[in-house]
Design a protein around this motif. Sequence first.
Motif, mmCIF file in Angstrom:
data_model
loop_
_atom_site.group_PDB
_atom_site.id
_atom_site.type_symbol
_atom_site.label_atom_id
_atom_site.label_comp_id
_atom_site.label_asym_id
_atom_site.label_seq_id
_atom_site.Cartn_x
_atom_site.Cartn_y
_atom_site.Cartn_z
ATOM 1 N N GLU A 125 22.344 -2.594 -72.998
ATOM 2 C CA GLU A 125 22.206 -1.431 -73.939
ATOM 3 C C GLU A 125 23.232 -1.114 -74.753
ATOM 4 O OE1 GLU A 125 21.534 -1.466 -70.594
ATOM 5 O OE2 GLU A 125 19.233 -1.386 -70.628
ATOM 6 N N GLU A 126 24.507 -1.363 -74.111
ATOM 7 C CA GLU A 126 25.731 -1.123 -74.626
ATOM 8 C C GLU A 126 26.134 -2.299 -75.759
ATOM 9 O OE1 GLU A 126 28.919 0.826 -71.244
ATOM 10 O OE2 GLU A 126 28.184 -1.524 -71.233
ATOM 11 N N VAL A 127 25.533 -3.413 -75.415
ATOM 12 C CA VAL A 127 25.581 -4.545 -76.477
ATOM 13 C C VAL A 127 24.684 -4.181 -77.759
ATOM 14 C CG1 VAL A 127 25.292 -6.851 -77.125
ATOM 15 C CG2 VAL A 127 26.401 -6.168 -75.041
ATOM 16 N N GLU A 128 23.508 -4.040 -77.350
ATOM 17 C CA GLU A 128 22.417 -3.448 -78.711
ATOM 18 C C GLU A 128 23.320 -2.321 -79.502
ATOM 19 O OE1 GLU A 128 18.066 -2.135 -79.084
ATOM 20 O OE2 GLU A 128 18.513 -3.456 -77.299
ATOM 21 N N ALA A 129 23.755 -1.384 -78.629
ATOM 22 C CA ALA A 129 24.162 -0.045 -79.438
ATOM 23 C C ALA A 129 25.292 -0.467 -80.321
ATOM 24 C CB ALA A 129 24.628 0.846 -78.274
ATOM 25 N N PHE A 130 26.159 -1.526 -79.882
ATOM 26 C CA PHE A 130 27.329 -2.147 -80.370
ATOM 27 C C PHE A 130 26.948 -2.658 -81.892
ATOM 28 C CE2 PHE A 130 29.786 -5.724 -81.837
ATOM 29 C CZ PHE A 130 30.972 -5.063 -82.226
ATOM 30 N N ARG B 152 19.876 -3.878 -87.910
ATOM 31 C CA ARG B 152 18.564 -2.961 -87.708
ATOM 32 C C ARG B 152 18.311 -3.288 -86.316
ATOM 33 N NH1 ARG B 152 16.280 -1.647 -92.665
ATOM 34 N NH2 ARG B 152 16.995 -2.800 -94.560
ATOM 35 N N GLU B 153 17.342 -2.439 -85.729
ATOM 36 C CA GLU B 153 16.958 -2.675 -84.326
ATOM 37 C C GLU B 153 16.685 -4.099 -83.935
ATOM 38 O OE1 GLU B 153 14.127 -0.422 -80.953
ATOM 39 O OE2 GLU B 153 14.140 0.431 -83.301
ATOM 40 N N LYS B 154 15.713 -4.715 -84.753
ATOM 41 C CA LYS B 154 15.489 -6.205 -84.264
ATOM 42 C C LYS B 154 16.470 -7.258 -84.447
ATOM 43 C CE LYS B 154 12.019 -9.629 -85.486
ATOM 44 N NZ LYS B 154 10.998 -9.989 -86.395
ATOM 45 N N ALA B 155 17.268 -7.045 -85.452
ATOM 46 C CA ALA B 155 18.560 -7.678 -85.271
ATOM 47 C C ALA B 155 19.467 -7.655 -84.287
ATOM 48 C CB ALA B 155 19.296 -7.815 -86.798
ATOM 49 N N ALA B 156 19.537 -6.225 -83.755
ATOM 50 C CA ALA B 156 20.365 -5.883 -82.841
ATOM 51 C C ALA B 156 20.002 -6.647 -81.495
ATOM 52 C CB ALA B 156 20.657 -4.470 -82.724
ATOM 53 N N LYS B 157 18.714 -6.602 -81.325
ATOM 54 C CA LYS B 157 17.995 -6.898 -80.124
ATOM 55 C C LYS B 157 18.186 -8.534 -79.911
ATOM 56 C CE LYS B 157 14.384 -3.572 -79.513
ATOM 57 N NZ LYS B 157 14.936 -2.810 -78.096
ATOM 58 N N ASN B 158 18.181 -9.164 -81.224
ATOM 59 C CA ASN B 158 18.274 -10.503 -81.409
ATOM 60 C C ASN B 158 19.750 -10.896 -80.907
ATOM 61 O OD1 ASN B 158 15.743 -11.163 -81.985
ATOM 62 N ND2 ASN B 158 16.098 -11.150 -84.111
ATOM 63 N N ASN C 48 25.771 -15.282 -64.696
ATOM 64 C CA ASN C 48 25.153 -14.942 -63.425
ATOM 65 C C ASN C 48 23.826 -14.503 -63.331
ATOM 66 O OD1 ASN C 48 25.730 -12.591 -63.460
ATOM 67 N ND2 ASN C 48 26.964 -12.308 -61.796
ATOM 68 N N HIS C 49 23.548 -14.217 -64.754
ATOM 69 C CA HIS C 49 22.258 -13.711 -65.073
ATOM 70 C C HIS C 49 21.690 -12.514 -64.505
ATOM 71 C CE1 HIS C 49 21.893 -17.388 -67.270
ATOM 72 N NE2 HIS C 49 22.157 -18.185 -66.125
ATOM 73 N N ASP C 50 22.697 -11.569 -64.330
ATOM 74 C CA ASP C 50 22.410 -10.324 -63.643
ATOM 75 C C ASP C 50 22.190 -8.913 -64.542
ATOM 76 O OD1 ASP C 50 25.176 -9.872 -64.441
ATOM 77 O OD2 ASP C 50 25.887 -9.262 -62.333
ATOM 78 N N HIS C 51 22.067 -9.396 -65.818
ATOM 79 C CA HIS C 51 21.907 -8.424 -66.900
ATOM 80 C C HIS C 51 23.242 -7.467 -67.155
ATOM 81 C CE1 HIS C 51 18.001 -9.810 -67.475
ATOM 82 N NE2 HIS C 51 17.681 -9.812 -66.206
ATOM 83 N N LEU C 52 24.425 -7.949 -66.884
ATOM 84 C CA LEU C 52 25.762 -7.320 -66.662
ATOM 85 C C LEU C 52 26.651 -8.328 -67.226
ATOM 86 C CD1 LEU C 52 25.741 -5.173 -63.752
ATOM 87 C CD2 LEU C 52 25.384 -4.187 -65.851
#
Length: 108
Positions: free
Chosen positions: A50-55, A62-68, A80-84
């Motif tokens: 969420e922090e990365v997307e907000a950055f 735009r939202e789609k690009a931020a998600k990518n 380690n693929h823990d979503h952090l």
Amino acid sequence: MLSTNLVLLIFAALLSVCIEGTVKLNDGALTVPCGMIPYDADEDGLITEEEVEAFFMSEGYREKAAKNWRASFFDQFDLNHDHLVQVEEFYLDKGYQKDCILSALMKG
């Protein structure tokens, strides 16, 4: 005695805090800061998706690009693929370290 990797990790962390340099993510299309601080909105030492997307949204994407870009960021740094992304993961990427150091040297 400190290991070479630990010394490099500490150096990269200190360097990235001291400079305002930027480097490109592995896919090469986006320039990002050389430190965790811009991403870590709550300053807890962990970067969440969420922090990365907000950055990226705050950078005008735009939202789609931020998600990518979020997905690309986590593919590169969440070892380690823990979503952090912990500080250790962030500064272990050798290509990222090299680009940050080169960016600092070119500015100085």
